[in-house]
Design a protein around this motif. Structure first.
Motif, PDB file in Angstrom:
ATOM      1  N   GLU A 182       0.847  -1.190   0.000  1.00 31.68           N
ATOM      2  CA  GLU A 182       0.000   0.000   0.000  1.00 31.68           C
ATOM      3  C   GLU A 182       0.883   1.241   0.000  1.00 31.68           C
ATOM      4  N   ILE A 183       0.286   2.353  -0.402  1.00 34.10           N
ATOM      5  CA  ILE A 183       0.975   3.642  -0.421  1.00 34.10           C
ATOM      6  C   ILE A 183       0.110   4.648   0.337  1.00 34.10           C
ATOM      7  N   VAL A 184       0.718   5.346   1.295  1.00 38.26           N
ATOM      8  CA  VAL A 184       0.042   6.417   2.011  1.00 38.26           C
ATOM      9  C   VAL A 184       0.780   7.713   1.689  1.00 38.26           C
ATOM     10  N   LEU A 185       0.053   8.724   1.279  1.00 40.12           N
ATOM     11  CA  LEU A 185       0.634   9.999   0.889  1.00 40.12           C
ATOM     12  C   LEU A 185       0.338  11.060   1.944  1.00 40.12           C
ATOM     13  N   ALA A 186       1.375  11.784   2.355  1.00 40.23           N
ATOM     14  CA  ALA A 186       1.201  12.937   3.239  1.00 40.23           C
ATOM     15  C   ALA A 186       1.543  14.182   2.439  1.00 40.23           C
ATOM     16  N   VAL A 187       0.558  15.051   2.219  1.00 39.03           N
ATOM     17  CA  VAL A 187       0.735  16.235   1.371  1.00 39.03           C
ATOM     18  C   VAL A 187       0.230  17.466   2.113  1.00 39.03           C
ATOM     19  N   ARG A 188       0.448  18.633   1.518  1.00 40.45           N
ATOM     20  CA  ARG A 188      -0.087  19.852   2.125  1.00 40.45           C
ATOM     21  C   ARG A 188      -1.614  19.774   2.168  1.00 40.45           C
ATOM     22  N   SER A 189      -2.196  20.343   3.210  1.00 39.50           N
ATOM     23  CA  SER A 189      -3.659  20.297   3.349  1.00 39.50           C
ATOM     24  C   SER A 189      -4.358  20.839   2.118  1.00 39.50           C
ATOM     25  N   CYS A 190      -3.803  21.890   1.531  1.00 38.17           N
ATOM     26  CA  CYS A 190      -4.433  22.513   0.370  1.00 38.17           C
ATOM     27  C   CYS A 190      -4.310  21.662  -0.885  1.00 38.17           C
ATOM     28  N   ASP A 191      -3.481  20.614  -0.854  1.00 39.92           N
ATOM     29  CA  ASP A 191      -3.265  19.779  -2.040  1.00 39.92           C
ATOM     30  C   ASP A 191      -3.971  18.433  -1.971  1.00 39.92           C
ATOM     31  N   VAL A 192      -4.629  18.124  -0.858  1.00 37.77           N
ATOM     32  CA  VAL A 192      -5.202  16.792  -0.670  1.00 37.77           C
ATOM     33  C   VAL A 192      -6.162  16.429  -1.792  1.00 37.77           C
ATOM     34  N   ASP A 193      -7.100  17.300  -2.104  1.00 36.44           N
ATOM     35  CA  ASP A 193      -8.096  16.977  -3.130  1.00 36.44           C
ATOM     36  C   ASP A 193      -7.447  16.831  -4.504  1.00 36.44           C
ATOM     37  N   GLU A 194      -6.501  17.702  -4.818  1.00 27.69           N
ATOM     38  CA  GLU A 194      -5.840  17.626  -6.119  1.00 27.69           C
ATOM     39  C   GLU A 194      -5.040  16.333  -6.255  1.00 27.69           C
ATOM     40  N   VAL A 195      -4.369  15.934  -5.192  1.00 29.86           N
ATOM     41  CA  VAL A 195      -3.579  14.697  -5.248  1.00 29.86           C
ATOM     42  C   VAL A 195      -4.494  13.482  -5.366  1.00 29.86           C
ATOM     43  N   ARG A 196      -5.596  13.479  -4.649  1.00 30.55           N
ATOM     44  CA  ARG A 196      -6.543  12.367  -4.776  1.00 30.55           C
ATOM     45  C   ARG A 196      -7.060  12.258  -6.206  1.00 30.55           C
ATOM     46  N   ALA A 197      -7.363  13.403  -6.820  1.00 28.00           N
ATOM     47  CA  ALA A 197      -7.837  13.395  -8.207  1.00 28.00           C
ATOM     48  C   ALA A 197      -6.742  12.901  -9.152  1.00 28.00           C
ATOM     49  N   MET A 198      -5.511  13.305  -8.919  1.00 30.24           N
ATOM     50  CA  MET A 198      -4.381  12.866  -9.744  1.00 30.24           C
ATOM     51  C   MET A 198      -4.214  11.356  -9.664  1.00 30.24           C
ATOM     52  N   VAL A 199      -4.332  10.813  -8.474  1.00 31.10           N
ATOM     53  CA  VAL A 199      -4.194   9.371  -8.277  1.00 31.10           C
ATOM     54  C   VAL A 199      -5.293   8.620  -9.024  1.00 31.10           C
ATOM     55  N   ARG A 200      -6.517   9.141  -8.949  1.00 32.34           N
ATOM     56  CA  ARG A 200      -7.628   8.496  -9.664  1.00 32.34           C
ATOM     57  C   ARG A 200      -7.403   8.528 -11.165  1.00 32.34           C
ATOM     58  N   ARG A 201      -7.000   9.678 -11.686  1.00 34.30           N
ATOM     59  CA  ARG A 201      -6.784   9.797 -13.137  1.00 34.30           C
ATOM     60  C   ARG A 201      -5.690   8.848 -13.619  1.00 34.30           C
TER      61      ARG A 201
END
Length: 248
Positions: free
Chosen positions: A66-85
């Motif tokens: 598994e992979i767990v990502l820790a990112v800036r709070s303001c980037d959480v939604d963008e990173v989740r969308a990037m992962v889905r795409r």
């Protein structure tokens, strides 16, 4: 104890069922202050962002569960969308990081699976980590409990006083530049995090384990495993990627 140049047993582990459960903790919550503006994790390198390239390296490794990502709070939604795409399957959580690097690692570790036996901690800004470096570091940690990749220092290093004078010249043959991934048995890492004073202030996970008295094995890595920190690093990374394409 000599640094490991390579390890054996990866093919047997990946082909069988005896491999321990490894959770990759990718940290990408920094402010990119030395990049001169913008978030370096989203910079494009040959068609893919810095962070996505790091994620895909771990996605492709059979030993990573598994992979767990820790990112800036303001980037959480963008990173989740990037992962889905990108169709990434192993990302189990994208969480807000903390004010320091260790706080971000702690946040990711807290969301790892209960089945996790090892943490593979990696800087999201090291997008060129190779399959071999990742596999070698993982297998060394399986043998020793704690391992990190790095490279031998090429330059002569000086110790300099606050007023600018050289005070010592360490023996270069003993000096290594440590990289990530850094892989630790989960219980060893959590014990260090709980018992070492000011653990949240450490900038290197190896140093945290060292402070807890845990020996960490160094694995010979690659000079290509650079960290994207300044604009010059982007040019270097693009050159490395061009070289890889030409060698195929």
């Amino acid at each position: 104890m000599q640094p490991l140049q390579s390890t054996t047993g990866y093919s047997e582990l990946s082909a069988g069922t005896g491999a321990p459960f490894v959770s990759a903790l990718l940290v990408a919550a920094g402010n990119s202050t030395r990049m001169g503006g913008g978030n370096k994790q989203f910079l494009q390198l040959d068609g893919a962002s810095v962070l996505l390239r790091s994620i895909l390296a771990f996605e492709a490794c059979a030993l990573i569960r598994e992979i767990v990502l820790a990112v800036r709070s303001c980037d959480v939604d963008e990173v989740r969308a990037m992962v889905r795409r990108a169709g990434v399957q192993k990302v189990s959580a994208v969480v807000p990081g903390g004010a320091t690097r260790q706080e971000s690692v702690f946040a990711a570790a807290a969301c790892a699976s209960g089945d996790c036996a090892y943490f593979a901690i990696h800087d999201g800004a090291r997008p060129l980590v190779s399959e071999k470096v990742l596999e070698d570091t993982l297998c060394a940690a399986f043998q020793c409990g704690a391992a990190a990749t790095g490279v031998r220092v090429k330059d002569t290093v000086k110790v300099v006083s606050p007023d600018g004078y050289i005070t010592a010249t360490p023996d270069r043959s003993t000096l290594w530049a440590v990289h990530t991934p850094q892989v630790f048995r989960k219980d060893l890492y959590l014990h260090a995090a709980k018992t070492v004073p000011d653990s949240a202030a450490f900038t290197d996970d190896c140093r945290l384990l060292e402070a807890a008295g845990v020996p960490v094995r160094m694995v010979e890595g690659s000079y290509e495993n650079i960290k994207i920190t300044t604009p010059e690093d982007v040019c270097i990374a693009e050159g490395i990627l061009r070289g890889r394409r030409q060698s195929v």
